[in-house]
Design an enzyme around this catalytic site. Structure first.
Site, mmCIF file in Angstrom:
data_model
loop_
_atom_site.group_PDB
_atom_site.id
_atom_site.type_symbol
_atom_site.label_atom_id
_atom_site.label_comp_id
_atom_site.label_asym_id
_atom_site.label_seq_id
_atom_site.Cartn_x
_atom_site.Cartn_y
_atom_site.Cartn_z
ATOM 1 C CB CYS A 193 -0.894 -0.032 1.236
ATOM 2 S SG CYS A 193 -2.084 1.293 1.314
ATOM 3 N N PRO A 194 0.607 2.223 -0.817
ATOM 4 C CG PRO A 194 0.618 4.496 -1.512
ATOM 5 C CD PRO A 194 1.421 3.452 -0.721
#
Length: 75
Positions: free
Chosen positions: A13-14
């Site tokens: 993430c992200p």
């Protein structure tokens, strides 16, 4: 069968969400994108983004730590 496949396996993430956005920006309305991710945050982030966009989540599955999304590109 999706028009394009984005393999975001192994990305944290992200990055799966960012790569999904970039891929959708390069697609034509009506095309389908399959996204494969292994980051658990994708199960939350990608649908949340799609709810705020013109794109549609067609299918979402999870199996053995792999998250798969089929997204119809909006206009």
């Amino acid at each position: 069968m999706a028009d394009r496949t984005l393999d975001a396996s192994g990305l944290r993430c992200p990055m799966p969400l960012l790569k999904t956005k970039l891929e959708l920006n390069a697609m034509s309305p009506g095309e389908d994108l399959e996204v494969i991710a292994t980051d658990a945050g994708s199960a939350r982030d990608i649908p949340a983004f799609l709810n705020l966009s013109s794109h549609t989540l067609v299918e979402s599955t999870e199996a053995n730590g792999e998250y798969r999304f089929v997204i119809k590109c909006g206009g």
